[in-house]
Design a protein around this motif. Structure first.
Motif, PDB file in Angstrom:
ATOM      1  N   PHE A 113       0.869  -1.190   0.000  1.00 31.94           N
ATOM      2  CA  PHE A 113       0.000   0.000   0.000  1.00 31.94           C
ATOM      3  C   PHE A 113       0.903   1.237   0.000  1.00 31.94           C
ATOM      4  O   PHE A 113       1.537   1.540   1.010  1.00 31.94           O
ATOM      5  CB  PHE A 113      -0.911  -0.009   1.229  1.00 31.94           C
ATOM      6  CG  PHE A 113      -1.928   1.096   1.217  1.00 31.94           C
ATOM      7  CD1 PHE A 113      -3.149   0.919   0.582  1.00 31.94           C
ATOM      8  CD2 PHE A 113      -1.672   2.310   1.821  1.00 31.94           C
ATOM      9  CE1 PHE A 113      -4.095   1.938   0.553  1.00 31.94           C
ATOM     10  CE2 PHE A 113      -2.599   3.333   1.797  1.00 31.94           C
ATOM     11  CZ  PHE A 113      -3.814   3.147   1.161  1.00 31.94           C
ATOM     12  N   PRO A 114       0.995   1.968  -1.119  1.00 37.11           N
ATOM     13  CA  PRO A 114       2.003   3.027  -1.224  1.00 37.11           C
ATOM     14  C   PRO A 114       1.621   4.354  -0.592  1.00 37.11           C
ATOM     15  O   PRO A 114       2.500   5.135  -0.215  1.00 37.11           O
ATOM     16  CB  PRO A 114       2.177   3.184  -2.739  1.00 37.11           C
ATOM     17  CG  PRO A 114       0.833   2.815  -3.304  1.00 37.11           C
ATOM     18  CD  PRO A 114       0.290   1.735  -2.403  1.00 37.11           C
ATOM     19  N   ASN A 115       0.326   4.645  -0.472  1.00 36.99           N
ATOM     20  CA  ASN A 115      -0.099   5.986  -0.078  1.00 36.99           C
ATOM     21  C   ASN A 115      -0.260   6.126   1.429  1.00 36.99           C
ATOM     22  O   ASN A 115      -1.315   6.530   1.929  1.00 36.99           O
ATOM     23  CB  ASN A 115      -1.403   6.342  -0.793  1.00 36.99           C
ATOM     24  CG  ASN A 115      -1.245   6.391  -2.295  1.00 36.99           C
ATOM     25  OD1 ASN A 115      -0.231   6.861  -2.807  1.00 36.99           O
ATOM     26  ND2 ASN A 115      -2.247   5.892  -3.013  1.00 36.99           N
ATOM     27  N   VAL A 116       0.790   5.787   2.149  1.00 38.76           N
ATOM     28  CA  VAL A 116       0.786   5.926   3.596  1.00 38.76           C
ATOM     29  C   VAL A 116       1.960   6.814   3.994  1.00 38.76           C
ATOM     30  O   VAL A 116       3.068   6.681   3.474  1.00 38.76           O
ATOM     31  CB  VAL A 116       0.858   4.551   4.297  1.00 38.76           C
ATOM     32  CG1 VAL A 116       2.040   3.726   3.836  1.00 38.76           C
ATOM     33  CG2 VAL A 116       0.852   4.721   5.815  1.00 38.76           C
ATOM     34  N   PHE A 117       1.691   7.730   4.927  1.00 35.99           N
ATOM     35  CA  PHE A 117       2.662   8.745   5.299  1.00 35.99           C
ATOM     36  C   PHE A 117       2.695   8.914   6.816  1.00 35.99           C
ATOM     37  O   PHE A 117       1.729   8.588   7.514  1.00 35.99           O
ATOM     38  CB  PHE A 117       2.313  10.087   4.645  1.00 35.99           C
ATOM     39  CG  PHE A 117       2.142   9.999   3.159  1.00 35.99           C
ATOM     40  CD1 PHE A 117       3.226  10.110   2.311  1.00 35.99           C
ATOM     41  CD2 PHE A 117       0.881   9.770   2.606  1.00 35.99           C
ATOM     42  CE1 PHE A 117       3.067   9.997   0.939  1.00 35.99           C
ATOM     43  CE2 PHE A 117       0.714   9.665   1.237  1.00 35.99           C
ATOM     44  CZ  PHE A 117       1.813   9.779   0.394  1.00 35.99           C
ATOM     45  N   LEU A 118       3.793   9.453   7.295  1.00 32.56           N
ATOM     46  CA  LEU A 118       3.940   9.800   8.706  1.00 32.56           C
ATOM     47  C   LEU A 118       3.725  11.300   8.865  1.00 32.56           C
ATOM     48  O   LEU A 118       4.220  12.094   8.049  1.00 32.56           O
ATOM     49  CB  LEU A 118       5.332   9.426   9.212  1.00 32.56           C
ATOM     50  CG  LEU A 118       5.638   7.932   9.255  1.00 32.56           C
ATOM     51  CD1 LEU A 118       7.127   7.705   9.536  1.00 32.56           C
ATOM     52  CD2 LEU A 118       4.785   7.227  10.305  1.00 32.56           C
ATOM     53  N   LEU A 119       3.007  11.684   9.916  1.00 33.12           N
ATOM     54  CA  LEU A 119       2.817  13.098  10.230  1.00 33.12           C
ATOM     55  C   LEU A 119       4.065  13.586  10.954  1.00 33.12           C
ATOM     56  O   LEU A 119       4.310  13.209  12.113  1.00 33.12           O
ATOM     57  CB  LEU A 119       1.575  13.299  11.100  1.00 33.12           C
ATOM     58  CG  LEU A 119       1.302  14.751  11.525  1.00 33.12           C
ATOM     59  CD1 LEU A 119       1.048  15.633  10.308  1.00 33.12           C
ATOM     60  CD2 LEU A 119       0.130  14.807  12.501  1.00 33.12           C
ATOM     61  N   ASP A 120       4.856  14.410  10.294  1.00 29.52           N
ATOM     62  CA  ASP A 120       6.122  14.846  10.871  1.00 29.52           C
ATOM     63  C   ASP A 120       5.871  15.663  12.135  1.00 29.52           C
ATOM     64  O   ASP A 120       5.112  16.633  12.116  1.00 29.52           O
ATOM     65  CB  ASP A 120       6.892  15.684   9.847  1.00 29.52           C
ATOM     66  CG  ASP A 120       8.375  15.772  10.155  1.00 29.52           C
ATOM     67  OD1 ASP A 120       8.878  14.954  10.956  1.00 29.52           O
ATOM     68  OD2 ASP A 120       9.048  16.643   9.567  1.00 29.52           O
ATOM     69  N   GLY A 121       6.488  15.246  13.234  1.00 30.62           N
ATOM     70  CA  GLY A 121       6.292  15.910  14.513  1.00 30.62           C
ATOM     71  C   GLY A 121       5.119  15.381  15.306  1.00 30.62           C
ATOM     72  O   GLY A 121       4.988  15.680  16.499  1.00 30.62           O
ATOM     73  N   GLY A 122       4.233  14.604  14.653  1.00 29.03           N
ATOM     74  CA  GLY A 122       3.145  13.939  15.349  1.00 29.03           C
ATOM     75  C   GLY A 122       2.189  14.867  16.070  1.00 29.03           C
ATOM     76  O   GLY A 122       1.951  16.009  15.664  1.00 29.03           O
ATOM     77  N   LEU A 123       1.640  14.373  17.164  1.00 29.62           N
ATOM     78  CA  LEU A 123       0.634  15.106  17.915  1.00 29.62           C
ATOM     79  C   LEU A 123       1.181  16.435  18.440  1.00 29.62           C
ATOM     80  O   LEU A 123       0.462  17.440  18.466  1.00 29.62           O
ATOM     81  CB  LEU A 123       0.123  14.247  19.072  1.00 29.62           C
ATOM     82  CG  LEU A 123      -1.030  14.804  19.891  1.00 29.62           C
ATOM     83  CD1 LEU A 123      -2.276  14.983  19.037  1.00 29.62           C
ATOM     84  CD2 LEU A 123      -1.331  13.893  21.079  1.00 29.62           C
TER      85      LEU A 123
END
Length: 287
Positions: free
Chosen positions: A112-122
């Motif tokens: 599944f290619p369209n997965v990303f991390l939210l930089d800096g998170g919460l």
């Protein structure tokens, strides 16, 4: 392929009407209260993902503390999170993406290619002054189809000889690598030949990933050069995924040893090294 999105991008995506699945993966070694933290406050619309039960199979000394889940189980979980084949998925946590990277890696491994991390998170979301909500959230079932093997993995036999032709990185804290402490696994130390590369070194003081250039310099200083075969492990294959993400940001493809040191140290036939250098070996048996 992009690995990260920032909070401004996420905020705009949330109001655009375009497909988005937002997943909260709060988990940390020694803190079993991730769901309680989520219920108290999370980014609006986020669903909670339980790392030990949804992103891992049950612990097994022969496979480690967090073995990879079966593909059928992962697909069932992903559909329960509401993921469809063309969705965009964003994962975050409150620990510099140390836990969220496990979900990122698993979905990428499953094609599944369209997965990303939210930089800096919460913390980054809060720092931008964006709203939070509490309580639980459910999603309509998705229909995503997953498959194995889109990212490279290695097993214990390959890990034992990886340093002979490439670089094996240990993503745990330095004191665990050196064998000074070991809070959960049967022996202290590291896989002989591995280089210490704590995953926290991938982040700046705000919990965001270093720039691609700085990460490239960091890994070059650890012996990772152009064309170097690279593999990563940690305690149980969780923070190693964070290191794989950091390497990808730097333009480097790395394999992951899913069983990591929890699998390695449970096998009495495997030697364990101690001290600050890759090859200082303590051949004490497992206990």
């Amino acid at each position: 392929m992009n690995t990260l999105v920032d909070v401004s991008w996420l905020k705009e995506r949330m109001t655009s009407g375009d497909p988005l699945v937002l997943l909260d993966v709060r988990w940390a070694l020694g803190d079993p209260h991730g769901h309680e933290h989520y219920l108290k406050e999370h980014i609006p619309g986020a669903l909670y993902v339980d790392l030990p039960t949804e992103l891992a199979a049950p612990a097994d000394p022969k496979r480690g503390r967090h073995p990879l889940p079966a593909l059928t189980r992962l697909q069932e979980s992903a559909r329960n999170w509401g993921i469809r084949n063309n969705d965009v998925v964003v994962a975050y946590d409150d620990s510099g993406n140390m836990a969220a990277a496990r979900l990122w890696w698993l979905l990428r491994y499953a094609g599944f290619p369209n997965v990303f991390l939210l930089d800096g998170g919460l913390a980054a979301w809060k720092g931008a002054g964006f709203p939070l909500e509490g309580g639980d959230k459910q999603s309509l079932p998705g229909d995503v189809t997953l498959a194995d093997g889109a990212l490279p993995v290695i097993d214990a036999a390959e890990a034992s000889r990886w340093h002979q032709s490439g670089v094996l990185l240990d993503a745990r804290a330095g004191e665990r690598y050196r064998g000074e402490i070991e809070p959960v696994d049967p022996r202290a130390g590291h896989i002989p030949g591995a280089v210490s590369a704590p995953a926290m070194g991938n982040l700046d003081g705000d919990g965001r990933f270093l720039s691609a250039a700085r990460l490239k310099d960091r890994f070059a200083g650890l012996g990772v050069g152009p064309g170097s075969p690279v593999a990563v492990y940690c305690g149980s294959g969780v923070t190693a995924a964070h290191e794989v993400a950091a390497l990808e940001i730097a333009g480097i493809t790395a394999a992951l040893f899913p069983g990591s040191f929890s699998e390695w140290s449970n096998n009495p036939d495997n030697k364990v090294a101690t001290g600050p250098e890759p090859g200082e070996t303590d051949e004490s048996p497992a206990v």
